[in-house]
Write a protein that holds these residues in place. Structure first.
Motif, PDB file in Angstrom:
ATOM      1  N   ILE A  20       0.841  -1.201   0.000  1.00  0.00           N
ATOM      2  CA  ILE A  20       0.000   0.000   0.000  1.00  0.00           C
ATOM      3  C   ILE A  20       0.877   1.254   0.000  1.00  0.00           C
ATOM      4  O   ILE A  20       0.640   2.190  -0.776  1.00  0.00           O
ATOM      5  CB  ILE A  20      -0.965  -0.012   1.204  1.00  0.00           C
ATOM      6  CG1 ILE A  20      -2.018  -1.115   1.006  1.00  0.00           C
ATOM      7  CG2 ILE A  20      -1.622   1.356   1.404  1.00  0.00           C
ATOM      8  CD1 ILE A  20      -2.827  -1.434   2.253  1.00  0.00           C
ATOM      9  N   ALA A  24       1.056   3.996  -3.013  1.00  0.00           N
ATOM     10  CA  ALA A  24       0.754   5.400  -2.712  1.00  0.00           C
ATOM     11  C   ALA A  24       1.909   6.301  -3.124  1.00  0.00           C
ATOM     12  O   ALA A  24       1.697   7.356  -3.738  1.00  0.00           O
ATOM     13  CB  ALA A  24       0.443   5.567  -1.227  1.00  0.00           C
ATOM     14  N   LEU A  29      -2.186   4.473  -5.924  1.00  0.00           N
ATOM     15  CA  LEU A  29      -3.151   3.936  -4.964  1.00  0.00           C
ATOM     16  C   LEU A  29      -4.515   4.582  -5.156  1.00  0.00           C
ATOM     17  O   LEU A  29      -4.730   5.744  -4.813  1.00  0.00           O
ATOM     18  CB  LEU A  29      -2.670   4.133  -3.529  1.00  0.00           C
ATOM     19  CG  LEU A  29      -3.526   3.429  -2.472  1.00  0.00           C
ATOM     20  CD1 LEU A  29      -3.462   1.914  -2.642  1.00  0.00           C
ATOM     21  CD2 LEU A  29      -3.074   3.813  -1.073  1.00  0.00           C
ATOM     22  N   ARG A  33      -6.874  -0.404  -6.829  1.00  0.00           N
ATOM     23  CA  ARG A  33      -5.560  -0.955  -6.446  1.00  0.00           C
ATOM     24  C   ARG A  33      -5.575  -1.390  -4.979  1.00  0.00           C
ATOM     25  O   ARG A  33      -5.037  -2.441  -4.638  1.00  0.00           O
ATOM     26  CB  ARG A  33      -4.462   0.083  -6.694  1.00  0.00           C
ATOM     27  CG  ARG A  33      -3.090  -0.414  -6.381  1.00  0.00           C
ATOM     28  CD  ARG A  33      -2.640  -1.502  -7.361  1.00  0.00           C
ATOM     29  NE  ARG A  33      -1.339  -1.999  -6.981  1.00  0.00           N
ATOM     30  CZ  ARG A  33      -1.082  -3.268  -6.655  1.00  0.00           C
ATOM     31  NH1 ARG A  33      -2.040  -4.178  -6.727  1.00  0.00           N
ATOM     32  NH2 ARG A  33       0.112  -3.632  -6.286  1.00  0.00           N
ATOM     33  N   LEU A  34      -6.183  -0.605  -4.126  1.00  0.00           N
ATOM     34  CA  LEU A  34      -6.294  -0.968  -2.715  1.00  0.00           C
ATOM     35  C   LEU A  34      -7.039  -2.296  -2.569  1.00  0.00           C
ATOM     36  O   LEU A  34      -6.613  -3.182  -1.833  1.00  0.00           O
ATOM     37  CB  LEU A  34      -7.002   0.141  -1.941  1.00  0.00           C
ATOM     38  CG  LEU A  34      -7.181  -0.064  -0.441  1.00  0.00           C
ATOM     39  CD1 LEU A  34      -5.838  -0.240   0.253  1.00  0.00           C
ATOM     40  CD2 LEU A  34      -7.936   1.119   0.144  1.00  0.00           C
ATOM     41  N   CYS A  47     -12.686  -2.264   4.775  1.00  0.00           N
ATOM     42  CA  CYS A  47     -11.659  -1.272   4.477  1.00  0.00           C
ATOM     43  C   CYS A  47     -12.279   0.112   4.498  1.00  0.00           C
ATOM     44  O   CYS A  47     -13.328   0.346   3.903  1.00  0.00           O
ATOM     45  CB  CYS A  47     -11.029  -1.557   3.117  1.00  0.00           C
ATOM     46  SG  CYS A  47      -9.621  -0.488   2.763  1.00  0.00           S
ATOM     47  N   GLY A  50     -13.577   2.686   1.655  1.00  0.00           N
ATOM     48  CA  GLY A  50     -13.887   1.533   0.826  1.00  0.00           C
ATOM     49  C   GLY A  50     -15.356   1.515   0.481  1.00  0.00           C
ATOM     50  O   GLY A  50     -16.106   2.406   0.858  1.00  0.00           O
ATOM     51  N   TYR A  61      -8.898  -2.852   7.471  1.00  0.00           N
ATOM     52  CA  TYR A  61      -7.855  -1.853   7.245  1.00  0.00           C
ATOM     53  C   TYR A  61      -8.485  -0.471   7.300  1.00  0.00           C
ATOM     54  O   TYR A  61      -9.570  -0.255   6.755  1.00  0.00           O
ATOM     55  CB  TYR A  61      -7.175  -2.067   5.884  1.00  0.00           C
ATOM     56  CG  TYR A  61      -5.993  -3.002   5.950  1.00  0.00           C
ATOM     57  CD1 TYR A  61      -4.699  -2.520   5.820  1.00  0.00           C
ATOM     58  CD2 TYR A  61      -6.165  -4.363   6.163  1.00  0.00           C
ATOM     59  CE1 TYR A  61      -3.610  -3.370   5.895  1.00  0.00           C
ATOM     60  CE2 TYR A  61      -5.087  -5.221   6.237  1.00  0.00           C
ATOM     61  CZ  TYR A  61      -3.806  -4.714   6.107  1.00  0.00           C
ATOM     62  OH  TYR A  61      -2.724  -5.565   6.192  1.00  0.00           O
ATOM     63  N   ILE A  63      -7.352   3.475   6.529  1.00  0.00           N
ATOM     64  CA  ILE A  63      -6.270   4.180   5.849  1.00  0.00           C
ATOM     65  C   ILE A  63      -6.528   5.679   5.820  1.00  0.00           C
ATOM     66  O   ILE A  63      -7.570   6.135   5.356  1.00  0.00           O
ATOM     67  CB  ILE A  63      -6.096   3.625   4.423  1.00  0.00           C
ATOM     68  CG1 ILE A  63      -5.798   2.126   4.523  1.00  0.00           C
ATOM     69  CG2 ILE A  63      -4.990   4.367   3.683  1.00  0.00           C
ATOM     70  CD1 ILE A  63      -5.820   1.392   3.220  1.00  0.00           C
ATOM     71  N   LEU A  73      -6.418   8.087  -3.915  1.00  0.00           N
ATOM     72  CA  LEU A  73      -7.356   7.362  -3.052  1.00  0.00           C
ATOM     73  C   LEU A  73      -8.441   8.306  -2.544  1.00  0.00           C
ATOM     74  O   LEU A  73      -9.621   7.973  -2.560  1.00  0.00           O
ATOM     75  CB  LEU A  73      -6.616   6.717  -1.883  1.00  0.00           C
ATOM     76  CG  LEU A  73      -7.451   5.859  -0.946  1.00  0.00           C
ATOM     77  CD1 LEU A  73      -8.033   4.662  -1.695  1.00  0.00           C
ATOM     78  CD2 LEU A  73      -6.604   5.385   0.224  1.00  0.00           C
TER      79      LEU A  73
END
Length: 165
Positions: A20, A24, A29, A33-34, A47, A50, A61, A63, A73
């Motif tokens: 990750i 990034a 990212l 892709r995540l 996520c 997400g 996760y 982020i 992202l």
């Protein structure tokens, strides 16, 4: 006992965090892709940010990439309900909807709310640490760590990473 379980998953999560952080740093990212990185290692996960789901999974996760590395992202995440939710539930004054303060709020609500006892491994990734936000949630995080493995990783330019919890 939980510290032992934390260490069992450390190398497994270190590889995902590294992938990750590298994506990034390369500006690659985005939500797709995540999803590839996480589903390729764990199957289904929760996520944040997400795609919203009503299911709770063993791994989650969280982020918060506030710098340039997280721009793709954040751009993708703006399309889902994150920004709307932020306006209604954010507990901190100031800060951004994608920042660590908001992600810690989501982490606590996930782990002690709707997915309490179901998510057994949680990984938080950030590029900007906020000691005030962490201090606000410190007691909750300590309580969560009694029943789940929790890791916090600080990532930086070039894919550098450091586990801080």
């Amino acid at each position: 006992m939980m510290e032992t379980r934390n260490e069992e998953h450390a190398s497994e999560h270190a590889a995902a965090v590294g992938a990750i952080a590298t994506a990034a740093a390369r500006g690659e990212l985005d939500m797709d892709r995540l999803g590839e990185i996480l589903s390729g290692r764990y199957g289904e996960v929760n996520c944040y940010p997400g795609k919203p789901t009503n299911a709770c999974h063993n791994v989650a996760y969280f982020i918060a990439l506030e710098g340039l590395a997280g721009s793709r992202l954040r751009s993708d995440a703006r399309c889902d309900e994150w920004e709307r939710e932020f306006r209604h539930h954010h507990r901190f004054h100031g800060g951004d909807w994608y920042g660590i303060a908001h992600i810690l709020d989501r982490f606590v609500r996930h782990m002690q709310g709707g997915c309490a006892g179901m998510t057994r491994q949680a990984v938080i990734i950030t590029d900007a640490w906020d000691p005030i936000a962490y201090g606000y949630w410190r007691a909750n995080i300590a309580q969560i760590r009694k029943t789940a493995a929790v890791e916090i990783h600080l990532v930086g330019d070039g894919g550098l990473k450091q586990r801080i919890l």
